[in-house]
Every structure is written in structure tokens, then in C-alpha cells.
Design an enzyme around this catalytic site. Structure first.
Site, PDB file in Angstrom:
ATOM      1  N   LEU A   8       0.842  -1.188   0.000  1.00 25.41           N
ATOM      2  CA  LEU A   8       0.000   0.000   0.000  1.00 25.41           C
ATOM      3  C   LEU A   8       0.880   1.242   0.000  1.00 25.41           C
ATOM      4  O   LEU A   8       1.712   1.419   0.893  1.00 25.41           O
ATOM      5  CB  LEU A   8      -0.926   0.029   1.221  1.00 25.41           C
ATOM      6  N   ARG A  15       2.044  15.063   6.240  1.00 20.11           N
ATOM      7  CA  ARG A  15       2.923  15.540   7.307  1.00 20.11           C
ATOM      8  C   ARG A  15       4.400  15.598   6.925  1.00 20.11           C
ATOM      9  O   ARG A  15       5.226  16.118   7.661  1.00 20.11           O
ATOM     10  CB  ARG A  15       2.732  14.675   8.571  1.00 20.11           C
ATOM     11  N   ASP A 102       5.500   2.822   3.286  1.00 22.98           N
ATOM     12  CA  ASP A 102       6.161   3.756   4.198  1.00 22.98           C
ATOM     13  C   ASP A 102       6.655   3.069   5.468  1.00 22.98           C
ATOM     14  O   ASP A 102       6.954   3.723   6.457  1.00 22.98           O
ATOM     15  CB  ASP A 102       5.228   4.926   4.541  1.00 22.98           C
TER      16      ASP A 102
HETATM   17  C1  UD1 Z   1      -3.519   1.642   9.956  1.00 26.63           C
HETATM   18  C2  UD1 Z   1      -4.353   0.544  10.573  1.00 26.63           C
HETATM   19  C3  UD1 Z   1      -4.084   0.510  12.084  1.00 26.63           C
HETATM   20  C4  UD1 Z   1      -2.614   0.312  12.335  1.00 26.63           C
HETATM   21  C5  UD1 Z   1      -1.804   1.396  11.618  1.00 26.63           C
HETATM   22  C6  UD1 Z   1      -0.335   1.108  11.729  1.00 26.63           C
HETATM   23  C7  UD1 Z   1      -6.403   0.335   9.276  1.00 26.63           C
HETATM   24  C8  UD1 Z   1      -7.818   0.691   9.176  1.00 26.63           C
HETATM   25  N1  UD1 Z   1      -5.739   0.795  10.324  1.00 26.63           N
HETATM   26  O1  UD1 Z   1      -4.001   2.861  10.494  1.00 26.63           O
HETATM   27  O2  UD1 Z   1      -4.817  -0.537  12.676  1.00 26.63           O
HETATM   28  O3  UD1 Z   1      -2.349   0.336  13.715  1.00 26.63           O
HETATM   29  O4  UD1 Z   1      -2.146   1.433  10.222  1.00 26.63           O
HETATM   30  O5  UD1 Z   1       0.379   2.168  11.194  1.00 26.63           O
HETATM   31  O6  UD1 Z   1      -5.881  -0.358   8.430  1.00 26.63           O
HETATM   32  N2  UD1 Z   1      -3.270   3.682   2.381  1.00 26.63           N
HETATM   33  C9  UD1 Z   1      -3.563   3.574   1.054  1.00 26.63           C
HETATM   34  N3  UD1 Z   1      -4.814   3.855   0.635  1.00 26.63           N
HETATM   35  C10 UD1 Z   1      -5.783   4.258   1.477  1.00 26.63           C
HETATM   36  C11 UD1 Z   1      -5.471   4.389   2.835  1.00 26.63           C
HETATM   37  C12 UD1 Z   1      -4.207   4.084   3.269  1.00 26.63           C
HETATM   38  O7  UD1 Z   1      -2.712   3.200   0.246  1.00 26.63           O
HETATM   39  O8  UD1 Z   1      -6.892   4.504   1.003  1.00 26.63           O
HETATM   40  C13 UD1 Z   1      -1.916   3.370   2.849  1.00 26.63           C
HETATM   41  C14 UD1 Z   1      -1.187   4.593   3.363  1.00 26.63           C
HETATM   42  O9  UD1 Z   1      -0.388   5.170   2.368  1.00 26.63           O
HETATM   43  C15 UD1 Z   1      -0.327   4.044   4.480  1.00 26.63           C
HETATM   44  C16 UD1 Z   1      -1.089   2.819   4.957  1.00 26.63           C
HETATM   45  O10 UD1 Z   1      -2.010   2.483   3.929  1.00 26.63           O
HETATM   46  O11 UD1 Z   1       0.890   3.612   3.999  1.00 26.63           O
HETATM   47  C17 UD1 Z   1      -1.781   3.019   6.279  1.00 26.63           C
HETATM   48  O12 UD1 Z   1      -2.735   4.030   6.132  1.00 26.63           O
HETATM   49  P1  UD1 Z   1      -3.035   5.038   7.297  1.00 26.63           P
HETATM   50  O13 UD1 Z   1      -4.110   5.920   6.873  1.00 26.63           O
HETATM   51  O14 UD1 Z   1      -1.774   5.656   7.758  1.00 26.63           O
HETATM   52  O15 UD1 Z   1      -3.579   4.050   8.407  1.00 26.63           O
HETATM   53  P2  UD1 Z   1      -3.652   4.311   9.928  1.00 26.63           P
HETATM   54  O16 UD1 Z   1      -4.831   5.168  10.199  1.00 26.63           O
HETATM   55  O17 UD1 Z   1      -2.374   4.730  10.462  1.00 26.63           O
END
Ligand code: UD1
Ligand code: CA
Length: 456
Positions: A8, A15, A102
Site C-alpha cells: 500500500l 505531514r 512507508d
Molecule cells: C492503519 C491501521 C491501524 C494500524 C496502523 C499502523 C487500518 C484501518 N488501520 O491505520 O490498525 O495500527 O495502520 O500504522 O488499516 N493507504 C492507502 N490507501 C488508502 C489508505 C491508506 O494506500 O486509502 C496506505 C497509506 O499510504 C499508508 C497505509 O495504507 O501507507 C496506512 O494508512 P493510514 O491511513 O496511515 O492508516 P492508519 O490510520 O495509520
């Protein structure tokens, strides 16, 4: 069994406060996403799918040539939605591994551990126990300690917020099951997102066991959201490199002050490295080499016992055994020194060979030259290799002695054992064994008066 790895990488990375997409920011000179990709490529029988979004074209351009399938997620509607973009590529019998562009330092062994935990009756999840689990999804377990579900920070109740086991987001599941669960995801939660984490509860409801494991070190599962975290993981990465070098038999004067941005194709023992040395690209360093403070060594081959003195820069160049370079020397691409060559301060060598035992000790530019063995190039000698359009060669025969402050206007050949008088401008080939010099005869003017300042 085939592994399908889905990385992903569609998030914006607000940020970071950067025009550059987050996953293109670098650790050890390599984009974050490339770290994840490289690690996943080490997994056997694996194919890689990258979910991209924000800045996607730029990411694809920079990372050209990856053996991966790029899948666009046009709108970022959550981690579950991101994985949904790849369903067409998932076969029922695949094992699907979810990684994050990331989270750069995840180890191959950790991934292999997770994959080993997936079966028809189990889903594998990597969790981490944290002093401060804020922001993480929490792992909810029952009295038998079996994982029941994951609750996101924003959806958690007071009791759940006390749980200090966090979700890393990294998991592996069977293809057929995962596809089914992904199709059932809903976004009725605090963030109106499709959470990948919801598949855990679905799996539990179907009677699957959630097999959890933890990374060897916490930094493996840390993500990069800002430049402070980026710098932290850079240091973590570099201290691991330093430890590997020391374990291998390299002395580091200070393991906190070395950077390795690349790897060693060959590394001897009893190499000594002073502070603030940067290694870039692919280097080959033989035993008993010593490298002084503040050197940059890039794509170099440095043979047995060579000494690189402080503040030298070596790029795409070869240093022969027992040679000495620096301090303050610069070897540019295609500089090739044979054994026991001495290159001293403020000497620049480009696309030139210097044969055994020759010396260029002070303040010289040597470009497009072939210098024989046992040649002494005096201070301030310059090969004039460029007419503004074309480059020409200078050839200096074995045993020649080039007097200080000479210019060798290429194309030109200095014969073997020739001597060039200091201060000469050599524009024609010079014969072997003879003294050649080009300078007006010295004269003295008797009775000459220096101008005198008038008293005011
Ligand atoms: C997510 C997890 C959380 C975990 C955390 C660890 C979910 C719902 N939550 O939360 O349980 O503790 O990661 O860091 O999965 N991304 C996409 N497309 C999207 C959304 C996200 O590619 O539509 C990617 C982002 O670039 C990122 C990763 O997925 O690399 C995580 O997304 P992020 O929104 O940071 O998730 P968290 O809210 O941190
Ligand atoms: Ca996150």
C-alpha cells in the site's frame, strides 16, 4: 503456493510537508518504497503489486523497472479499499501478504514468519506491544487470549484504548478468504473508511484462528509520517549497517558517524574507517585498507592495504594495492591507480590510468591521461585535455619526470624517462630520455630600480 504481495503506497503523506510523494523520500539513498520492494523480492515465489495514488506518476517514473504491477487507487477510501483494488490479481490458492510503502525496515525473516502462519484455518497478523499505542489499531483478545478483532483508535472505547498491543497493519491471508472478506467491508465507522482491519473479525466469525507474531525489533514496523520519523529510521538503518561492518571485521572509529548508502560487493578484514565516511553505491574494499575522516567513497574498488587519507572523494574509480590517496584528493570516474601509486593533496584525476609506483603529489589536474610506471608528476602539473569541444589524451612514458607547474597540451606524448623542465608548456611530443623545456631564458637586469612611492 504463490505469494502475492500487495504494497500500500497511495497515501498522501501530508505531514512530510513535501512536493515529493512520501514513499519517494529516502533512507540510505533509497526510496522508502524501494526498501519494501527489495525486501519483498527476496521472498520466494512472490509477485508484487503496488497500490499507488497521490503523486503516482512521479513514483512510477522514479521507480521505473521494478518487477511489480502498478495499480492505481484513484480515491483513498481506506486500507481495505486499497487492497480491494488488487482483487482481480488474487487467485484463490494464493497467499496474500499486505505490506506498506512507508514501513521501510521490515525484515525478510519477519515476513517469512508471517507467511508460515497462514493456513486454511488461520490468518497471520503482525502485532507490536507499545509503551504508547496512540494512533494504532488495538488488538482485542478474549479470556483465552485469542484475537477477536482490531479496533481503530478513533473507534475504540475507554477500555480498548488501554490495550497496548497495536496492529502493525502487516498481515497475510489466503486468497479466496481474503477476497470474500474484502467484498463485505463497510465504511460505517468513525472515519467513514473501508478498514482492512475489519477482516480480522470476519475471519474469527468463520472460526479461523488469528496467529500473531511480533517483530524482533520495534523499529522494523515503524512507519514514516514525518521527517523526524524518517531521520530516526535512517539512524536505525545506519547503526545496523555499522554493526554488520564491525561484525565482519571492520574497525569503525565511531559507529554513529558512518553512512552506508548502498552495499559492499567485497569487504576484507582489518579495514579501518575514521569518522564521517560515506559509502555510496557498490563498493569493493579489500583487507587492510584504511580510510581517513570525511571521505566519500562511491562505486570504488580499493585494493589490499591502500590508504585513503582524510577528506578525499573517490567515485567510480580503482585504487591499487598499497596506494595512497589524499588528504584532499579527488578521484573521478575511470581514474585507475595501479599498485603503490601516490596521489596527494588537491589532485584531481579523471579517466586516467596511473601505473605502478607513480606519484602525483600536489595540486594537479590529470584528465584523459595514461601515466606509466615510476613517473613523478611535479606540483601544479596540468593536463590540458579539453579545447572546449573535444577531449584529447596525454601519454606519459615510464620513468618520466614532469617538472612542477608544467602544462601538457593534449594530444601529447612524453617519452619514457624524459624530463620536463619546470614551468614548461608542452605542446609537442617529447623524446624519451631527454630534457625538454619550454621557457624563455632567465635574464637579469643590472641597475634596475624598483619604483618608489613619493612622500606626500
Ligand atoms: C492503519 C491501521 C491501524 C494500524 C496502523 C499502523 C487500518 C484501518 N488501520 O491505520 O490498525 O495500527 O495502520 O500504522 O488499516 N493507504 C492507502 N490507501 C488508502 C489508505 C491508506 O494506500 O486509502 C496506505 C497509506 O499510504 C499508508 C497505509 O495504507 O501507507 C496506512 O494508512 P493510514 O491511513 O496511515 O492508516 P492508519 O490510520 O495509520
Ligand atoms: Ca499510519
Amino acid at each position: 503456493m504463490t505469494v502475492k504481495t500487495i504494497i500500500l503506497a497511495a497515501g498522501q503523506g501530508t505531514r512530510m510537508r513535501s512536493a515529493l510523494p512520501k514513499v519517494l523520500h529516502e533512507i540510505a539513498g533509497r526510496p522508502l518504497l524501494k526498501h519494501v520492494y527489495d525486501t519483498s523480492m527476496a521472498i520466494a515465489d512472490n509477485s508484487v503489486y503496488i497500490i499507488y495514488g497521490h503523486g503516482g506518476e512521479q513514483v512510477k517514473t522514479v521507480m521505473e523497472g521494478l518487477q511489480a504491477t502498478w495499480i492505481e487507487q484513484k480515491q483513498q477510501l481506506g486500507t481495505g479499499h486499497a487492497v480491494q483494488q488488487a482483487v482481480d490479481y488474487i487467485e484463490d490458492e494464493d497467499k496474500v501478504l499486505i505490506l506498506y510503502g512507508d514501513v521501510p525496515l521490515l525484515k525478510q525473516s519477519t515476513i517469512e514468519g508471517i507467511l508460515a502462519n497462514v493456513s486454511e484455518t488461520s490468518l497471520a497478523l503482525l502485532t507490536v506491544v507499545l509503551d504508547d499505542p496512540h494512533g494504532y489499531g488495538r488488538i482485542v483478545r478474549n479470556e483465552q487470549n485469542a484475537v477477536q478483532k482490531i479496533v481503530e483508535q478513533k473507534d475504540a472505547n475507554a477500555e480498548e484504548l488501554l490495550i497496548n498491543e497495536g496492529n502493525t497493519g502487516i498481515l497475510a491471508a489466503n486468497g479466496d478468504q481474503l477476497k470474500k472478506w474484502l467484498a463485505q467491508l463497510q465504511s460505517n465507522n468513525a472515519q467513514n473508511e473501508f478498514y482492512l482491519t475489519d477482516v480480522i473479525e470476519m475471519a474469527v466469525e468463520e472460526g479461523l484462528e488469528i496467529v500473531t507474531s511480533q517483530p524482533e525489533m520495534q523499529d522494523e514496523v515503524l512507519g514514516v509520517n514525518n521527517r523526524i520519523q524518517l531521520a530516526h529510521l535512517e539512524r536505525v538503518y545506519q547503526s545496523e549497517q555499522a554493526e554488520q561492518l564491525m561484525t565482519h571485521g571492520v574497525t569503525l572509529k565511531d559507529p554513529a558517524r558512518i553512512d552506508v548508502r548502498g552495499h559492499f560487493e567485497e569487504l576484507g578484514q582489518d579495514i579501518s574507517v575514521d569518522i564521517n565516511v560515506i559509502f555510496e553505491g557498490v563498493n569493493r574494499i579489500a583487507s587492510n585498507v584504511s580510510i581517513g575522516a570525511n571521505c566519500i567513497i562511491k562505486n570504488a574498488v580499493i585494493a589490499e592495504g591502500a590508504q585513503i587519507l582524510a577528506n578525499s572523494i573517490i567515485e567510480d574509480a580503482v585504487v591499487g594495492a598499497g596506494s595512497r590517496v589524499g588528504p584532499f584528493a579527488r578521484l573521478r570516474p575511470q581514474a585507475q591507480l595501479a599498485e603503490n601509486v601516490h596521489i596527494g593533496n588537491f589532485v584531481e584525476i579523471k579517466k586516467s590510468t596511473v601505473a605502478t609506483g607513480s606519484k602525483v603529489n600536489h595540486l594537479s589536474y590529470i584528465g584523459d591521461a595514461e601515466i606509466g610506471s615510476k613517473v613523478n608528476v611535479g606540483a601544479g602539473t596540468i593536463t590540458c585535455n579539453y579545447d572546449g569541444v573535444n577531449k584529447f589524451k596525454t601519454i606519459i612514458g615510464d620513468g618520466a619526470f614532469i617538472g612542477s607547474d608544467s602544462q601538457l597540451i593534449a594530444p601529447v606524448t612524453v617519452g619514457a624517462n624524459a624530463t620536463i623542465g619546470a614551468g614548461s608548456t608542452i605542446s609537442k611530443d617529447t623524446p624519451a630520455e631527454q630534457l625538454t623545456l619550454s621557457r624563455p631564458k632567465q635574464i637579469s637586469i643590472a641597475g634596475w630600480q624598483r619604483p618608489v612611492k613619493k612622500e606626500k
